[in-house]
Write an enzyme that holds these catalytic residues in place. Structure first.
Site, PDB file in Angstrom:
ATOM      1  N   LYS A  37       0.851  -1.185   0.000  1.00 14.06           N
ATOM      2  CA  LYS A  37       0.000   0.000   0.000  1.00 14.06           C
ATOM      3  C   LYS A  37       0.889   1.238   0.000  1.00 14.06           C
ATOM      4  O   LYS A  37       1.898   1.301   0.723  1.00 14.06           O
ATOM      5  CB  LYS A  37      -0.906  -0.020   1.228  1.00 14.06           C
ATOM      6  CG  LYS A  37      -1.931   1.108   1.282  1.00 14.06           C
ATOM      7  CD  LYS A  37      -2.834   0.937   2.498  1.00 14.06           C
ATOM      8  CE  LYS A  37      -3.883   2.028   2.601  1.00 14.06           C
ATOM      9  NZ  LYS A  37      -4.760   1.832   3.787  1.00 14.06           N
ATOM     10  N   SER A 112      -9.442   1.758   2.858  1.00 13.97           N
ATOM     11  CA  SER A 112      -8.607   2.543   1.974  1.00 13.97           C
ATOM     12  C   SER A 112      -7.574   1.710   1.222  1.00 13.97           C
ATOM     13  O   SER A 112      -6.954   2.186   0.262  1.00 13.97           O
ATOM     14  CB  SER A 112      -7.876   3.637   2.779  1.00 13.97           C
ATOM     15  OG  SER A 112      -7.033   3.095   3.777  1.00 13.97           O
ATOM     16  N   SER A 136      -9.839  -0.448   7.118  1.00 12.25           N
ATOM     17  CA  SER A 136      -9.257  -0.453   5.779  1.00 12.25           C
ATOM     18  C   SER A 136      -8.571  -1.753   5.409  1.00 12.25           C
ATOM     19  O   SER A 136      -8.246  -1.964   4.228  1.00 12.25           O
ATOM     20  CB  SER A 136      -8.255   0.696   5.638  1.00 12.25           C
ATOM     21  OG  SER A 136      -8.905   1.943   5.782  1.00 12.25           O
TER      22      SER A 136
END
Length: 553
Positions: A37, A112, A136
């Protein structure tokens, strides 16, 4: 991938080969490609957190979590798309494009950690790193039919992470199976002396955390769920009954009230403190800006009021763990479309956190697991939640949920695998976790093995006498069919002998028949010794009696 912008920066084949030549060839993750990420640093690549204004400066070193995977032989494949500054659960708040679920182009991927989840679900990599502050690491797992592991806060270092909410942030994993996620977890979980939020797992499990999880709690009341989600949830609850010995109702009011705090008071201020100084950079998402900027105006009094409220809710939620090993909840109330998010970007996103926001606030661990499909073919996911540092037994439960084998490195476990120098001891009264005599078991090196109930036919009495109230468990043959709640502890035989000398009449040790038909040594009372004692069987357990829980009919 057209319509599914997974990568912010995908490494070329040559770059991956260069990393492959640098990492351990014989590590536990040797050759495993993984996605990162883009709020976690990878040496030589900018960390943008999906903000183009941060794309100029390459990271000088890799985040600790990334480095631990590299040291285990894993090979980075690139940096993935995300809701900007990890502020969102939808996967659409990115100038690099909105991700969608692998199951349907009209529905959001979740965020996210959107790109990381999609990369695994689409088969681009077998492992990806995400983060989880409000959900997330779980919402995109649920929306893409994969496994998302959110460890206890601090077990995995967050050094090298561009924070969203530093006191709550967790580094998470996405995999297609629990076994793959467990391998990564064991590599990642380690204390970091240079991370002020790092915590080492205690040498012994916390009080009340069982080695073998057998009791799953489900919400006692109705939940806010879309129709398609509700039908899938009802099937999931039935599945819980197949993998657990008992499924019991739990009041989740305090949990859900805690969830509502996350975007109020101190935690919005903490987000502003983490990256508010970056909101003037090029490409800041307007929705993210509108959520975080009010954090600048939060007062000190509001911060402490929020923390006081959270402390009260944590105290109110804590008793739920007295009688269950894990709490089962849907990950989200529904699975919105991209169009619905575009029409109401704040409201739709906020609803997605209904069942996830509280987990880090209340210092819990969680695993999101697939739970089949909805009637429309979209994936449906649930989460198994447990107290802090219950990560490993929770992973065993998640493996059972997914019909996978338990931890293959742990060796035999369970009531049939007691070593020659050990014994299992059933306790049904003051020796239960957290009750006055439980420290005796802990001092003798005892470990809570599992929660259980007696077979039918037992009655429970409060014995007369001064001092700590004590129960008497008697097999009368006419007790309730669902049995009496108890715990089974693992101790050395020497410890059981020492404990025997502390037991006053009319109590003694005998064979207690459990709900699964097994017999274990446990505290029992002589039948003639309960004459004149108060029958408290209606409470179905000593803890319920001493805490004043309602009687059961």
């Amino acid at each position: 991938m057209t319509g599914r912008p997974v990568w912010i920066r995908e490494l070329t084949a040559a770059e991956r080969d260069a990393w492959r030549s640098r990492v351990a060839a014989d590590g536990p993750l040797a050759g495993t490609e993984f996605a990162i990420k883009d709020n976690l640093d990878l040496e030589g690549v900018p960390t943008t957190a999906a903000c183009p204004g941060l794309s100029g400066e390459p990271a000088r070193s890799s985040a600790v979590a990334v480095r631990r995977l590299l040291d285990a032989g894993a090979v980075p494949a690139g940096k993935t798309n995300m809701d900007q500054f990890a502020t969102g659960l939808v996967g659409t708040r990115s100038p690099y494009g909105a991700c969608h679920s692998v199951a349907g182009p009209g529905h959001v991927s979740g965020g996210s950690s959107s790109g990381s989840a999609v990369a695994v679900a689409a088969g681009l990599v077998p492992l990806a790193l995400g983060t989880d502050t409000a959900g997330s690491g779980r919402v995109p797992a649920a929306f893409n039919g994969i496994v998302g592991i959110k460890p206890t806060r601090g077990l995995v270092s967050t050094r090298g992470l561009l924070p969203a909410c530093r006191s709550l942030d967790c580094v998470t994993t996405f995999t297609r199976t629990v076994a793959e996620g467990r391998r990564a977890f064991e590599v990642l979980a380690a204390p970091d002396a240079d991370d002020p939020y790092s915590r080492a797992a205690p040498p012994r499990p916390p009080v009340g955390v069982a080695a073998r999880m057998r009791v799953i709690g489900v919400p006692a009341g109705p939940l806010d769920l879309d129709a398609e989600h509700r039908a899938a949830w009802e099937r999931a609850v039935k599945h819980a009954g197949r993998i657990a010995a008992h499924v019991v109702p739990v009041d989740v009011t305090a949990f859900l009230e805690a969830a509502a705090l996350l975007y109020q008071g101190p935690w919005v201020a903490e987000r502003y403190g983490a990256f508010g100084h970056l909101l003037d950079r090029t490409g800041v998402d307007p929705t993210v800006r509108s959520i975080v900027e009010p954090g600048a105006a939060v007062t000190g009094a509001e911060v402490f009021a929020g923390r006081d409220r959270l402390a009260a809710l944590a105290r109110a939620a804590a008793p739920a763990w007295d009688d269950i090993d894990a709490l089962l909840l849907p990950v989200t109330p529904g699975h919105p479309t991209l169009a619905a998010v575009a029409a109401d970007p704040v409201g739709v996103n906020a609803r997605l956190g209904t069942y996830t926001n509280f987990v880090n606030l209340l210092d819990l661990c969680a695993v999101a697991v697939p739970a089949g499909e909805r009637a429309d073919g979209l994936p449906f996911g649930v989460q198994l939640i447990a107290p802090a540092f219950a990560d490993r037994p929770l992973l065993d439960l998640a493996a059972r949920w997914c019909a996978e084998a338990a931890d293959p490195t742990a060796g035999p476990t369970g009531p049939d695998t007691v070593s020659a120098g050990e014994a299992l001891l059933a306790v049904a009264g003051a020796h239960l976790s957290g009750l006055p005599l439980n420290p005796q078991l802990l001092a003798l090196g005892g470990r809570l093995e599992f929660r259980a109930r007696t077979a039918g036919g037992y009655r429970l009495y409060r014995l007369p006498g001064e001092g700590v109230p004590r129960p008497g468990l008697v097999r009368t043959g006419d007790g309730p069919a669902e049995g009496i709640a108890l715990e089974v502890w693992r101790l050395s035989r020497q410890a059981v002998g020492a404990l025997l000398g502390t037991i006053p009449a009319p109590l003694g040790l005998g064979t207690v028949i459990l709900d699964d038909g097994r017999g274990v040594t446990g505290f029992l009372a002589e039948a003639q010794g309960v004459t004149g004692a108060t029958d408290v069987t209606a409470f179905r357990g000593w803890r319920a009696y001493v805490t004043g829980a309602p009687r059961r009919r």
